[in-house]
Design a protein around this motif. Structure first.
Motif, PDB file in Angstrom:
ATOM      1  N   LYS A  65       7.209   2.932   3.625  1.00  0.00           N
ATOM      2  CA  LYS A  65       7.485   3.772   4.794  1.00  0.00           C
ATOM      3  C   LYS A  65       8.964   4.114   4.918  1.00  0.00           C
ATOM      4  N   LYS A 106       0.837  -1.198   0.000  1.00  0.00           N
ATOM      5  CA  LYS A 106       0.000   0.000   0.000  1.00  0.00           C
ATOM      6  C   LYS A 106       0.879   1.257   0.000  1.00  0.00           C
ATOM      7  N   THR A 138       3.416  -0.662   4.410  1.00  0.00           N
ATOM      8  CA  THR A 138       2.074  -1.033   4.860  1.00  0.00           C
ATOM      9  C   THR A 138       1.474  -1.887   3.758  1.00  0.00           C
ATOM     10  N   ALA A 149       4.550   0.813  10.067  1.00  0.00           N
ATOM     11  CA  ALA A 149       4.612  -0.272   9.088  1.00  0.00           C
ATOM     12  C   ALA A 149       3.890  -1.521   9.571  1.00  0.00           C
ATOM     13  N   ASP A 150       3.390  -2.298   8.592  1.00  0.00           N
ATOM     14  CA  ASP A 150       2.809  -3.623   8.846  1.00  0.00           C
ATOM     15  C   ASP A 150       3.829  -4.725   8.619  1.00  0.00           C
ATOM     16  N   GLU A 174       7.810  -0.274  13.339  1.00  0.00           N
ATOM     17  CA  GLU A 174       6.560   0.062  14.038  1.00  0.00           C
ATOM     18  C   GLU A 174       6.458   1.556  14.295  1.00  0.00           C
TER      19      GLU A 174
END
Length: 109
Positions: A18, A15, A102, A74-75, A70
């Motif tokens: 980051k 998506k 993400t 971010a995922d 984090e």
């Protein structure tokens, strides 16, 4: 947090990037370990104290990289790499780094 060495994660699309994230630690030798390592050098074999020390250092560096990711929201961290370098004759740096992203589930899922 998903951590992978690949540039993509099956079942997800990126998506948002980051940015670069990293974590590191510096580990020094221990006199007790050095004595045991010297003895092991005489007979050969794995120096398990050093193996365990470096494993813990890698885990600490990865943990710090995750914390950095984090903090950026971010995922996942993709394209993760680990590097080790000698700081001195008795210390090594272990660095984990990658790209924080993400994710969205892939539309095909």
């Amino acid at each position: 947090m998903i951590i992978v060495t690949t540039d993509f994660i099956p079942g997800y699309e990126i998506k948002e990037l980051k940015g670069f994230v990293r974590g590191s630690t510096v580990q020094s030798k221990h006199i007790g370990r050095d004595i045991m390592a010297g003895l092991k050098n005489l007979v050969g074999g794995e120096i398990t104290d050093y193996t365990n020390m470096m494993d813990q250092a890698r885990q600490q560096a990865i943990g710090r990289m995750i914390e950095h990711g984090e903090s950026k929201g971010a995922d996942a961290v993709i394209a993760v790499r680990l590097e080790t370098s000698s700081i001195s004759s008795s210390a090594s740096e272990i660095m984990a780094y990658g790209t924080a992203v993400t994710l969205n589930p892939s539309p095909s899922n």
